[in-house]
Scaffold this motif. Sequence first.
Motif, PDB file in Angstrom:
ATOM      1  N   LYS A  92      34.485  33.580  59.610  1.00 21.93           N
ATOM      2  CA  LYS A  92      34.934  34.970  59.694  1.00 21.93           C
ATOM      3  C   LYS A  92      36.016  35.252  58.648  1.00 21.93           C
ATOM      4  O   LYS A  92      36.063  36.331  58.053  1.00 21.93           O
ATOM      5  N   TYR A  93      36.862  34.271  58.436  1.00 24.14           N
ATOM      6  CA  TYR A  93      37.915  34.406  57.422  1.00 24.14           C
ATOM      7  C   TYR A  93      37.300  34.593  56.032  1.00 24.14           C
ATOM      8  O   TYR A  93      37.717  35.464  55.265  1.00 24.14           O
ATOM      9  N   LEU A  94      36.294  33.783  55.710  1.00 25.13           N
ATOM     10  CA  LEU A  94      35.655  33.889  54.397  1.00 25.13           C
ATOM     11  C   LEU A  94      34.986  35.252  54.198  1.00 25.13           C
ATOM     12  O   LEU A  94      34.995  35.806  53.096  1.00 25.13           O
ATOM     13  N   LYS A  95      34.400  35.778  55.267  1.00 22.33           N
ATOM     14  CA  LYS A  95      33.783  37.108  55.166  1.00 22.33           C
ATOM     15  C   LYS A  95      34.829  38.164  54.838  1.00 22.33           C
ATOM     16  O   LYS A  95      34.577  39.100  54.063  1.00 22.33           O
ATOM     17  N   GLU A  96      36.020  38.025  55.423  1.00 20.72           N
ATOM     18  CA  GLU A  96      37.122  38.945  55.114  1.00 20.72           C
ATOM     19  C   GLU A  96      37.488  38.855  53.635  1.00 20.72           C
ATOM     20  O   GLU A  96      37.660  39.869  52.954  1.00 20.72           O
ATOM     21  N   ILE A  97      37.616  37.616  53.134  1.00 20.54           N
ATOM     22  CA  ILE A  97      38.067  37.401  51.760  1.00 20.54           C
ATOM     23  C   ILE A  97      37.011  37.841  50.748  1.00 20.54           C
ATOM     24  O   ILE A  97      37.338  38.395  49.693  1.00 20.54           O
ATOM     25  N   GLU A  98      35.735  37.594  51.072  1.00 26.79           N
ATOM     26  CA  GLU A  98      34.659  37.942  50.132  1.00 26.79           C
ATOM     27  C   GLU A  98      34.581  39.447  49.868  1.00 26.79           C
ATOM     28  O   GLU A  98      34.074  39.864  48.829  1.00 26.79           O
TER      29      GLU A  98
ATOM     30  N   ARG B 188      49.279  27.400  51.456  1.00 23.14           N
ATOM     31  CA  ARG B 188      48.590  28.520  50.815  1.00 23.14           C
ATOM     32  C   ARG B 188      47.155  28.124  50.535  1.00 23.14           C
ATOM     33  O   ARG B 188      46.827  26.950  50.440  1.00 23.14           O
ATOM     34  N   ILE B 189      46.292  29.080  50.456  1.00 20.59           N
ATOM     35  CA  ILE B 189      44.880  28.840  50.138  1.00 20.59           C
ATOM     36  C   ILE B 189      44.553  29.622  48.875  1.00 20.59           C
ATOM     37  O   ILE B 189      44.809  30.830  48.803  1.00 20.59           O
ATOM     38  N   CYS B 190      44.010  28.939  47.885  1.00 20.84           N
ATOM     39  CA  CYS B 190      43.561  29.594  46.659  1.00 20.84           C
ATOM     40  C   CYS B 190      42.033  29.664  46.671  1.00 20.84           C
ATOM     41  O   CYS B 190      41.365  28.639  46.814  1.00 20.84           O
ATOM     42  N   ILE B 191      41.514  30.860  46.537  1.00 16.96           N
ATOM     43  CA  ILE B 191      40.066  31.077  46.576  1.00 16.96           C
ATOM     44  C   ILE B 191      39.660  31.824  45.320  1.00 16.96           C
ATOM     45  O   ILE B 191      40.266  32.832  44.951  1.00 16.96           O
ATOM     46  N   GLN B 192      38.623  31.336  44.647  1.00 21.22           N
ATOM     47  CA  GLN B 192      38.105  32.020  43.472  1.00 21.22           C
ATOM     48  C   GLN B 192      36.743  32.609  43.805  1.00 21.22           C
ATOM     49  O   GLN B 192      35.847  31.904  44.261  1.00 21.22           O
ATOM     50  N   GLY B 193      36.611  33.907  43.632  1.00 22.75           N
ATOM     51  CA  GLY B 193      35.346  34.578  43.865  1.00 22.75           C
ATOM     52  C   GLY B 193      34.698  35.020  42.568  1.00 22.75           C
ATOM     53  O   GLY B 193      35.254  34.828  41.486  1.00 22.75           O
ATOM     54  N   GLU B 194      33.533  35.627  42.682  1.00 22.61           N
ATOM     55  CA  GLU B 194      32.822  36.096  41.487  1.00 22.61           C
ATOM     56  C   GLU B 194      33.606  37.167  40.746  1.00 22.61           C
ATOM     57  O   GLU B 194      33.613  37.215  39.515  1.00 22.61           O
ATOM     58  N   ARG B 195      34.281  38.053  41.494  1.00 19.70           N
ATOM     59  CA  ARG B 195      35.001  39.167  40.854  1.00 19.70           C
ATOM     60  C   ARG B 195      36.436  38.803  40.497  1.00 19.70           C
ATOM     61  O   ARG B 195      36.929  39.125  39.427  1.00 19.70           O
ATOM     62  N   LYS B 196      37.130  38.135  41.423  1.00 15.97           N
ATOM     63  CA  LYS B 196      38.525  37.767  41.180  1.00 15.97           C
ATOM     64  C   LYS B 196      38.947  36.699  42.174  1.00 15.97           C
ATOM     65  O   LYS B 196      38.198  36.308  43.071  1.00 15.97           O
ATOM     66  N   GLY B 197      40.170  36.222  42.007  1.00 20.01           N
ATOM     67  CA  GLY B 197      40.699  35.211  42.901  1.00 20.01           C
ATOM     68  C   GLY B 197      41.569  35.816  43.982  1.00 20.01           C
ATOM     69  O   GLY B 197      41.922  36.999  43.937  1.00 20.01           O
ATOM     70  N   TYR B 198      41.901  34.977  44.956  1.00 21.69           N
ATOM     71  CA  TYR B 198      42.716  35.433  46.079  1.00 21.69           C
ATOM     72  C   TYR B 198      43.615  34.284  46.503  1.00 21.69           C
ATOM     73  O   TYR B 198      43.158  33.152  46.654  1.00 21.69           O
ATOM     74  N   ILE B 199      44.892  34.570  46.670  1.00 16.11           N
ATOM     75  CA  ILE B 199      45.836  33.555  47.130  1.00 16.11           C
ATOM     76  C   ILE B 199      46.470  34.036  48.428  1.00 16.11           C
ATOM     77  O   ILE B 199      47.042  35.123  48.497  1.00 16.11           O
ATOM     78  N   ALA B 200      46.313  33.222  49.475  1.00 16.49           N
ATOM     79  CA  ALA B 200      46.850  33.565  50.792  1.00 16.49           C
ATOM     80  C   ALA B 200      47.943  32.570  51.146  1.00 16.49           C
ATOM     81  O   ALA B 200      47.782  31.367  50.943  1.00 16.49           O
ATOM     82  N   GLU B 201      49.046  33.062  51.699  1.00 10.66           N
ATOM     83  CA  GLU B 201      50.160  32.197  52.049  1.00 10.66           C
ATOM     84  C   GLU B 201      50.522  32.349  53.520  1.00 10.66           C
ATOM     85  O   GLU B 201      50.417  33.444  54.095  1.00 10.66           O
ATOM     86  N   LYS B 202      50.937  31.237  54.132  1.00  9.31           N
ATOM     87  CA  LYS B 202      51.313  31.244  55.540  1.00  9.31           C
ATOM     88  C   LYS B 202      52.433  32.247  55.803  1.00  9.31           C
ATOM     89  O   LYS B 202      52.420  32.960  56.808  1.00  9.31           O
ATOM     90  N   VAL B 203      53.394  32.313  54.879  1.00  5.82           N
ATOM     91  CA  VAL B 203      54.542  33.199  55.084  1.00  5.82           C
ATOM     92  C   VAL B 203      54.127  34.665  55.095  1.00  5.82           C
ATOM     93  O   VAL B 203      54.856  35.520  55.581  1.00  5.82           O
ATOM     94  N   GLN B 204      52.957  34.968  54.530  1.00  2.00           N
ATOM     95  CA  GLN B 204      52.445  36.337  54.535  1.00  2.00           C
ATOM     96  C   GLN B 204      51.540  36.589  55.736  1.00  2.00           C
ATOM     97  O   GLN B 204      50.767  37.537  55.771  1.00  2.00           O
ATOM     98  N   LYS B 205      51.625  35.693  56.736  1.00  2.00           N
ATOM     99  CA  LYS B 205      50.842  35.805  57.957  1.00  2.00           C
ATOM    100  C   LYS B 205      49.338  35.813  57.666  1.00  2.00           C
ATOM    101  O   LYS B 205      48.584  36.622  58.212  1.00  2.00           O
TER     102      LYS B 205
END
Length: 408
Positions: free
Chosen positions: A203-209, A247-264
């Motif tokens: 479900k998390y990946l669907k949000e990020i995609e 933190r989680i770094c994710i690279q997608g086809e269009r752009k990347g996304y960085i998520a951090e614990k401190v940002q909930k």
Amino acid sequence: MEIIETMKNISSIENCYGCGVCGAVCGKRIIKLRLNADGFYEPFITDQNICSHCGLCVECCAYVHQERSGNQNEVKSYAAWSKQKEIRQKCSSGGIAYELGKQLLEQGYKACGVRYNVQMQRAEHFIATTPQEYIQSIGSKYIQSYTLEAFQAINRKERYFVTGTPCQIDSFRRYIKKFSVEDHFVLLDFFCHGVPSIHVWTKYLKEIEKKTGKIQYVSWRNKTTEGFDVQNGGEDQKRIKWTESYRICIQGERKGYIAEKVQKDHFYTLFLSNICLGRACYEKCKYKYLSSAADIRIGDLWGKTYQENEEGVNALLTFTAKGQEIVAGLKNCVIDSQTLAVVTEGQLKKNLSTPLLRRKAMVLLKQEGTDLKKVIYLANKWNQIKAIKYYVLHPFLMWCRIKRKMKQ
């Protein structure tokens, strides 16, 4: 008579550790792994008529045995890290797991570690034969790993370095003991928090995609933004302190996304809330603190002693003479002897209790289209309930808290 003595196979086992060792030991190759309704791996027998009722699958199952399979010697504890900056930078903490694997590979071992398969969106065990191949194992993976194919591919006549969660390693120790091949294997586990339902991750990946496009790369506990096109126009490389690397770094086809614990971040919030772990991760876990069937245990070395370190430090424990010998022979690493109190600071010492709202959380996770915010609401509610229970039992602390609020 113990219940395990009456069990002919694992067909009646549910909500177990999902380690997959039963499938590896099965000579008929009729035991497979599948995700159960809650999103955790569970074994099943494809054809009961073929089963010979040899009982090997039950003998090697750590879940059905009360005792652990390992025979610990004197436990020795260290702070440790790789001297190679590039390795330490890529790894979640000090890089010791990779350095151990690399050195054993150079000595003729094969290495069975965990990588992330982006096509199947899962963590999975794999077998590396060179240090270059083993680089795929670098970094933490905060989801349950699929083990079956890698464990089945292991040749017991060869030498292997095998890493995994404590429950996976406990079952694996039973397996190699059964065939009297312990001398061929070096086993490593880690301080384990528990594994969340795969439903959280999907479900998390669907949000990020929705933001990034189809995901091409995932890295947990990443210490740098190097290579991530976060703003469509790129971002300068930025190094992150090890103590701030949730933190989680994710690279997608269009752009990347960085998520951090401190940002909930939604994934880290649910993972650390403990509300959606496997049933066996609560009362059935036998592996907290110093309880292990491995030769070596690693983890992050939290606490005050290395709190100013910005590059990463591993907690490192040896439980057997073999583990101690291998650690003593590590090259290109700093191995600093420390007390158990220092090395285990910040690690769970006791089992987690099953949250009262876990079942509700699981129901939400299984529903198609459920927003993770609804599950996070339940997690926050559970934290409030725990706080109320705590202060009811400790009225003096509640009085202190009220007094602090009044001063503010």
